[in-house]
Design a protein around this motif. Sequence first.
Motif, mmCIF file in Angstrom:
data_model
loop_
_atom_site.group_PDB
_atom_site.id
_atom_site.type_symbol
_atom_site.label_atom_id
_atom_site.label_comp_id
_atom_site.label_asym_id
_atom_site.label_seq_id
_atom_site.Cartn_x
_atom_site.Cartn_y
_atom_site.Cartn_z
ATOM 1 N N ASN A 255 42.023 42.848 37.457
ATOM 2 C CA ASN A 255 43.097 42.749 36.459
ATOM 3 C C ASN A 255 43.476 44.115 35.907
ATOM 4 O OD1 ASN A 255 43.858 40.054 36.435
ATOM 5 N ND2 ASN A 255 42.182 39.494 35.072
ATOM 6 N N HIS A 256 42.525 45.035 35.906
ATOM 7 C CA HIS A 256 42.831 46.395 35.462
ATOM 8 C C HIS A 256 43.825 47.064 36.420
ATOM 9 C CE1 HIS A 256 42.305 50.415 33.826
ATOM 10 N NE2 HIS A 256 42.059 50.839 35.053
ATOM 11 N N TYR A 257 43.594 46.909 37.725
ATOM 12 C CA TYR A 257 44.448 47.558 38.728
ATOM 13 C C TYR A 257 45.686 46.738 39.086
ATOM 14 C CZ TYR A 257 40.692 50.895 39.355
ATOM 15 O OH TYR A 257 39.745 51.858 39.141
ATOM 16 N N TYR A 258 45.574 45.418 39.004
ATOM 17 C CA TYR A 258 46.684 44.528 39.365
ATOM 18 C C TYR A 258 46.876 43.505 38.245
ATOM 19 C CZ TYR A 258 45.452 46.492 43.866
ATOM 20 O OH TYR A 258 45.134 47.352 44.869
ATOM 21 N N PRO A 259 47.501 43.896 37.133
ATOM 22 C CA PRO A 259 47.634 42.994 35.981
ATOM 23 C C PRO A 259 48.403 41.713 36.317
ATOM 24 C CG PRO A 259 48.390 45.222 35.441
ATOM 25 C CD PRO A 259 48.116 45.190 36.899
ATOM 26 N N LYS A 260 47.858 40.603 35.860
ATOM 27 C CA LYS A 260 48.469 39.273 35.981
ATOM 28 C C LYS A 260 48.727 38.857 37.424
ATOM 29 C CE LYS A 260 50.532 39.590 31.454
ATOM 30 N NZ LYS A 260 51.725 39.530 30.638
ATOM 31 N N LYS A 261 47.969 39.399 38.359
ATOM 32 C CA LYS A 261 48.166 39.025 39.757
ATOM 33 C C LYS A 261 46.961 38.316 40.361
ATOM 34 C CE LYS A 261 51.634 42.409 40.952
ATOM 35 N NZ LYS A 261 52.103 43.343 41.952
ATOM 36 N N VAL A 262 45.828 38.295 39.649
ATOM 37 C CA VAL A 262 44.620 37.660 40.174
ATOM 38 C C VAL A 262 44.676 36.167 39.863
ATOM 39 C CG1 VAL A 262 42.113 37.584 40.092
ATOM 40 C CG2 VAL A 262 43.301 39.764 39.854
ATOM 41 N N ARG A 263 44.621 35.359 40.923
ATOM 42 C CA ARG A 263 44.688 33.912 40.745
ATOM 43 C C ARG A 263 43.290 33.298 40.785
ATOM 44 N NH1 ARG A 263 48.454 30.589 44.701
ATOM 45 N NH2 ARG A 263 47.363 31.955 46.124
ATOM 46 N N ILE A 264 42.542 33.534 41.866
ATOM 47 C CA ILE A 264 41.248 32.882 42.054
ATOM 48 C C ILE A 264 40.201 33.907 42.475
ATOM 49 C CG2 ILE A 264 39.980 31.170 43.407
ATOM 50 C CD1 ILE A 264 42.624 29.705 43.834
ATOM 51 N N ILE A 265 39.029 33.818 41.848
ATOM 52 C CA ILE A 265 37.850 34.572 42.274
ATOM 53 C C ILE A 265 36.771 33.535 42.583
ATOM 54 C CG2 ILE A 265 36.105 36.285 41.670
ATOM 55 C CD1 ILE A 265 38.816 37.539 41.682
ATOM 56 N N ASN A 266 36.420 33.392 43.842
ATOM 57 C CA ASN A 266 35.343 32.489 44.260
ATOM 58 C C ASN A 266 34.127 33.338 44.586
ATOM 59 O OD1 ASN A 266 36.799 30.011 44.198
ATOM 60 N ND2 ASN A 266 37.797 30.598 46.110
ATOM 61 N N VAL A 267 32.987 32.957 44.042
ATOM 62 C CA VAL A 267 31.754 33.702 44.274
ATOM 63 C C VAL A 267 30.691 32.714 44.752
ATOM 64 C CG1 VAL A 267 30.086 35.271 43.271
ATOM 65 C CG2 VAL A 267 32.401 35.274 42.421
ATOM 66 N N PHE A 268 30.056 33.029 45.884
ATOM 67 C CA PHE A 268 29.052 32.162 46.482
ATOM 68 C C PHE A 268 27.731 32.911 46.625
ATOM 69 C CE2 PHE A 268 33.222 31.111 48.221
ATOM 70 C CZ PHE A 268 33.333 29.783 47.861
ATOM 71 N N ALA A 269 26.620 32.239 46.331
ATOM 72 C CA ALA A 269 25.299 32.810 46.566
ATOM 73 C C ALA A 269 24.809 32.264 47.901
ATOM 74 C CB ALA A 269 24.349 32.447 45.432
ATOM 75 N N ASP A 270 24.967 33.047 48.942
ATOM 76 C CA ASP A 270 24.565 32.591 50.283
ATOM 77 C C ASP A 270 23.100 32.861 50.573
ATOM 78 O OD1 ASP A 270 27.102 31.713 50.692
ATOM 79 O OD2 ASP A 270 27.671 33.239 52.124
ATOM 80 N N GLU A 271 22.534 33.872 49.917
ATOM 81 C CA GLU A 271 21.129 34.216 50.150
ATOM 82 C C GLU A 271 20.473 34.610 48.841
ATOM 83 O OE1 GLU A 271 20.331 37.151 53.182
ATOM 84 O OE2 GLU A 271 22.172 36.627 54.223
ATOM 85 N N VAL A 272 19.157 34.390 48.782
ATOM 86 C CA VAL A 272 18.338 34.904 47.694
ATOM 87 C C VAL A 272 17.298 35.781 48.353
ATOM 88 C CG1 VAL A 272 16.753 34.357 45.817
ATOM 89 C CG2 VAL A 272 18.716 32.879 46.255
ATOM 90 N N SER A 273 17.263 37.045 47.977
ATOM 91 C CA SER A 273 16.366 38.010 48.609
ATOM 92 C C SER A 273 15.068 38.102 47.824
ATOM 93 C CB SER A 273 17.026 39.386 48.685
ATOM 94 O OG SER A 273 16.132 40.301 49.237
ATOM 95 N N TYR A 274 13.934 37.943 48.502
ATOM 96 C CA TYR A 274 12.629 38.057 47.855
ATOM 97 C C TYR A 274 11.939 39.369 48.190
ATOM 98 C CZ TYR A 274 13.083 33.236 46.448
ATOM 99 O OH TYR A 274 13.504 32.080 45.862
ATOM 100 N N GLU A 275 12.680 40.304 48.733
ATOM 101 C CA GLU A 275 12.094 41.603 49.096
ATOM 102 C C GLU A 275 12.282 42.614 48.012
ATOM 103 O OE1 GLU A 275 13.715 42.708 52.867
ATOM 104 O OE2 GLU A 275 12.945 40.931 53.803
#
Length: 108
Positions: free
Chosen positions: A88-108
């Motif tokens: 939104n800082h770089y592209y004001p009022k242009k962001v519609r959807i942010i999808n975030v998925f946790a595909d892995e959990v790292s135990y290292e």
Amino acid sequence: MDKNNQKIVENKLIIKQILEYSKEAALSSYGVLGICQIKTKKGYKEDFIEISVDDDLIDVSLHLITAPHLKITEVLRSCSKTVRTVLNHYYPKKVRIINVFADEVSYE
């Protein structure tokens, strides 16, 4: 260069910038250890970040590796807010959807 080709080139540059901003914001978020990798058709590995720009609106999907022993929903919420704030800082009022998925959990 005609206007259609010019628009295509501009969109590719914008997508590349959005990719970099999204990746940087996600990696700086609480509990995010990395971005998942995906194999391309040519056998190369690249970051699993999907970006689409339709009618000047931006959709981003991030597939992340998260830290163990943290509440995954909080990590994803924090990352989504961070990425949205940066874009939104770089592209004001242009962001519609942010999808975030946790595909892995790292135990290292």
